[in-house]
Design an enzyme around this catalytic site. Structure first.
Site, PDB file in Angstrom:
ATOM      1  N   TYR A 141       5.090  -2.572  -3.264  1.00 57.92           N
ATOM      2  CA  TYR A 141       4.266  -1.791  -2.326  1.00 57.92           C
ATOM      3  C   TYR A 141       4.762  -1.959  -0.818  1.00 57.92           C
ATOM      4  O   TYR A 141       4.914  -3.371  -0.294  1.00 57.92           O
ATOM      5  CB  TYR A 141       2.698  -2.410  -2.718  1.00 57.92           C
ATOM      6  CG  TYR A 141       1.910  -1.612  -1.837  1.00 57.92           C
ATOM      7  CD1 TYR A 141       1.785  -0.424  -1.473  1.00 57.92           C
ATOM      8  CD2 TYR A 141       0.851  -2.468  -1.146  1.00 57.92           C
ATOM      9  CE1 TYR A 141       0.889   0.285  -0.789  1.00 57.92           C
ATOM     10  CE2 TYR A 141       0.142  -1.746  -0.023  1.00 57.92           C
ATOM     11  CZ  TYR A 141       0.005  -0.515   0.060  1.00 57.92           C
ATOM     12  OH  TYR A 141      -0.799   0.273   1.178  1.00 57.92           O
ATOM     13  N   LYS A 197      -7.116   0.037  -7.955  1.00 59.78           N
ATOM     14  CA  LYS A 197      -6.476   0.831  -8.799  1.00 59.78           C
ATOM     15  C   LYS A 197      -7.023   0.797 -10.354  1.00 59.78           C
ATOM     16  O   LYS A 197      -8.207   1.241 -10.454  1.00 59.78           O
ATOM     17  CB  LYS A 197      -4.994   0.282  -8.805  1.00 59.78           C
ATOM     18  CG  LYS A 197      -4.416   0.000  -7.357  1.00 59.78           C
ATOM     19  CD  LYS A 197      -4.377   1.384  -6.615  1.00 59.78           C
ATOM     20  CE  LYS A 197      -4.237   1.272  -4.894  1.00 59.78           C
ATOM     21  NZ  LYS A 197      -3.974   0.137  -4.576  1.00 59.78           N
TER      22      LYS A 197
HETATM   23  O1  P1T Z   1      -4.624  -1.361  -0.977  1.00 62.56           O
HETATM   24  P1  P1T Z   1      -5.165  -2.880  -1.648  1.00 62.56           P
HETATM   25  O2  P1T Z   1      -6.234  -2.890  -2.290  1.00 62.56           O
HETATM   26  O3  P1T Z   1      -4.994  -3.452  -0.246  1.00 62.56           O
HETATM   27  O4  P1T Z   1      -3.836  -2.987  -2.437  1.00 62.56           O
HETATM   28  C1  P1T Z   1      -2.560  -3.299  -2.074  1.00 62.56           C
HETATM   29  C2  P1T Z   1      -1.553  -3.147  -3.139  1.00 62.56           C
HETATM   30  C3  P1T Z   1      -0.895  -4.302  -3.781  1.00 62.56           C
HETATM   31  N1  P1T Z   1      -0.205  -4.117  -4.814  1.00 62.56           N
HETATM   32  C4  P1T Z   1       0.174  -2.887  -5.185  1.00 62.56           C
HETATM   33  C5  P1T Z   1       1.198  -2.849  -6.489  1.00 62.56           C
HETATM   34  C6  P1T Z   1      -0.342  -1.903  -4.780  1.00 62.56           C
HETATM   35  O5  P1T Z   1       0.077  -0.664  -5.187  1.00 62.56           O
HETATM   36  C7  P1T Z   1      -1.048  -1.773  -3.591  1.00 62.56           C
HETATM   37  C8  P1T Z   1      -1.609  -0.602  -2.915  1.00 62.56           C
HETATM   38  N2  P1T Z   1      -1.089   0.468  -3.085  1.00 62.56           N
HETATM   39  C9  P1T Z   1      -1.373   1.622  -2.865  1.00 62.56           C
HETATM   40  C10 P1T Z   1      -2.242   2.093  -2.115  1.00 62.56           C
HETATM   41  C11 P1T Z   1      -0.535   2.728  -3.279  1.00 62.56           C
HETATM   42  O6  P1T Z   1      -0.627   4.012  -2.896  1.00 62.56           O
HETATM   43  O7  P1T Z   1       0.567   2.469  -3.724  1.00 62.56           O
END
Ligand code: P1T
Length: 394
Positions: A105, A202
């Site tokens: 990410y 998610k």
């Molecule tokens: O957005 P947050 O709750 O802080 O999570 C970060 C995060 C961590 N790990 C993975 C694999 C992720 O996909 C994400 C956040 N990703 C998005 C916002 C996205 O659209 O890919």
């Protein structure tokens, strides 16, 4: 009702740490919307003194997540990045070296590269699909392997078992970001991973209405320092966010089955469409690591990445033409979303690095929701028709 841990996944999701309230009989865990708790005598309380340190609604979520991942402890955070920053601050110090997958990410990359590195912690981003590459980059000060699988946004698979074996050999910590698979489809702790991380924003929350994160710990080795840093850094979720996440979590199993069925059907549809250059979905036999996906996951999930024939203009046209898929960051909600990694989630990754790992300008990532599959296919078909007209002007 009580939920012994020998109950199966769907039962645990609904009942683990969620017994009816003994005083009122309320079947659902209340939102303990309180910042503080009365003490009988100074320092004498019923297990809670201040909501940053602990709150019963959050505690239910933490316990339930630990059971679903097969871990000993769960700790929840205000976001996935809150979980990442807390585990990083707690367990690493200047002079340490971390090996991280090269396709993660964008916010994870940004934290390690732009925030952690300047603090004196060395981070190398390596192709984790090649275990020998990982071996080759281990240094005397390497402390941990940080892996994401399937990866964001290229849906590459990292062999968890191989990574755990390397970590054991070199006495390294393993941290697995399990956000894309969810605990329903992939369980790292049973393979030997030390800490599982989630953006609960998610699939776990599942309804695009709450931001959160979690760490699940294999055993008590890191519990005390992580608990201490959770409280000391203060990136904790409020009671309502915890409650929303717990409510979403109850239906994780049925949602994941529906996401997967739709994603598989859509991936097959897209693979046969002339407007699409290539489709990346771990459930397709064309995925280079389809066999590994079958081995370490119990399903292939709801994320698809596609390269649209053409370039940036065609990708934009495609995304703008979609009616059911909302153009937005994030993933894992019941509604379908589409996004452009190079301009959105991975904009903080430098263009030359994006290019090197394959985040091209025609790459579009889709979080396939649980709407009717025929409506989703029709939406794709009409958007691709508009895109193809641009790609091949008559
Ligand atoms: O957005 P947050 O709750 O802080 O999570 C970060 C995060 C961590 N790990 C993975 C694999 C992720 O996909 C994400 C956040 N990703 C998005 C916002 C996205 O659209 O890919």
């Amino acid at each position: 009702m009580d939920a012994p841990t020998n109950y199966r996944f769907s039962t645990l999701a609904i009942h683990s740490h969620q017994a009816s309230d003994p005083e009122t009989g309320a079947v659902i865990i209340p939102i303990y919307e309180t910042s503080t708790f009365e003490q009988e005598d100074a320092g004498k309380h019923k297990g809670y003194d201040y909501s940053r340190s602990g709150n019963p609604t959050r505690r239910a979520l933490e316990g339930c997540l630990a059971d679903l991942e097969g871990g000993a402890y769960g700790l929840c955070f205000a976001s996935g990045l809150g979980a990442l920053t807390t585990v990083s601050m707690a367990l690493f110090k200047p002079g340490d070296h971390i090996l991280c997958g090269d396709d993660v990410y964008g916010g994870t990359y940004r934290f390690f590269d732009k925030v952690f590195r300047p603090l004196g912690i060395d981070v190398s981003f390596i192709d984790f699909t090649a275990p020998e590459e990982v071996q080759r980059h281990i240094k005397p000060n390497t402390k941990a392997l940080y892996l994401e699988t399937p990866t964001n946004p290229l849906l590459k698979l990292v062999d968890i078992q191989a990574m755990v074996a390397i970590a054991k050999e070199h006495n390294l910590l393993t941290i697995l970001d399990n956000t894309f698979a969810s605990p329903y489809l992939q369980k790292g702790i049973s393979i030997g991973v030390d800490i599982v991380l989630h953006s609960t924003t998610k699939y776990i929350g599942g309804h695009s209405d709450v931001v959160g994160g979690a760490l699940i710990l294999k055993d008590d080795t890191y519990f005390q320092p992580l608990r201490f840093y959770q409280n000391s850094l203060g990136a904790t979720p409020d009671p309502f966010a915890s409650w929303l996440t717990l409510r979403g979590l109850k239906t994780l199993a049925i949602r994941m089955k529906a996401h997967e069925a739709n994603a598989m059907a859509l991936a097959q549809f897209l693979e046969s469409h002339p407007g699409v250059e290539n489709v990346i979905y771990p459930g397709l036999s064309s995925h280079p690591q389809h066999a590994l996906a079958k081995k370490q996951m119990s399903g292939f999930g709801g994320m698809i990445s596609v390269r649209i024939k053409g370039g940036l203009e065609e990708a934009r046209t495609f995304m703008k033409s979609l009616k059911l898929f909302t153009l937005a960051e994030s993933l894992g909600g019941v509604e379908s979303l589409v996004e452009h990694p190079a301009l959105m989630t991975h904009a903080s990754v430098e263009p030359h690095i994006r290019k090197a790992i394959g985040i091209t300008d025609n790459l579009v990532r889709m979080s396939v929701g649980i709407e009717d599959i025929e409506d989703l296919k029709q939406d794709m078909a009409q958007a691709l028709e508009k895109t193809t007209k641009i790609a091949q002007p008559q």
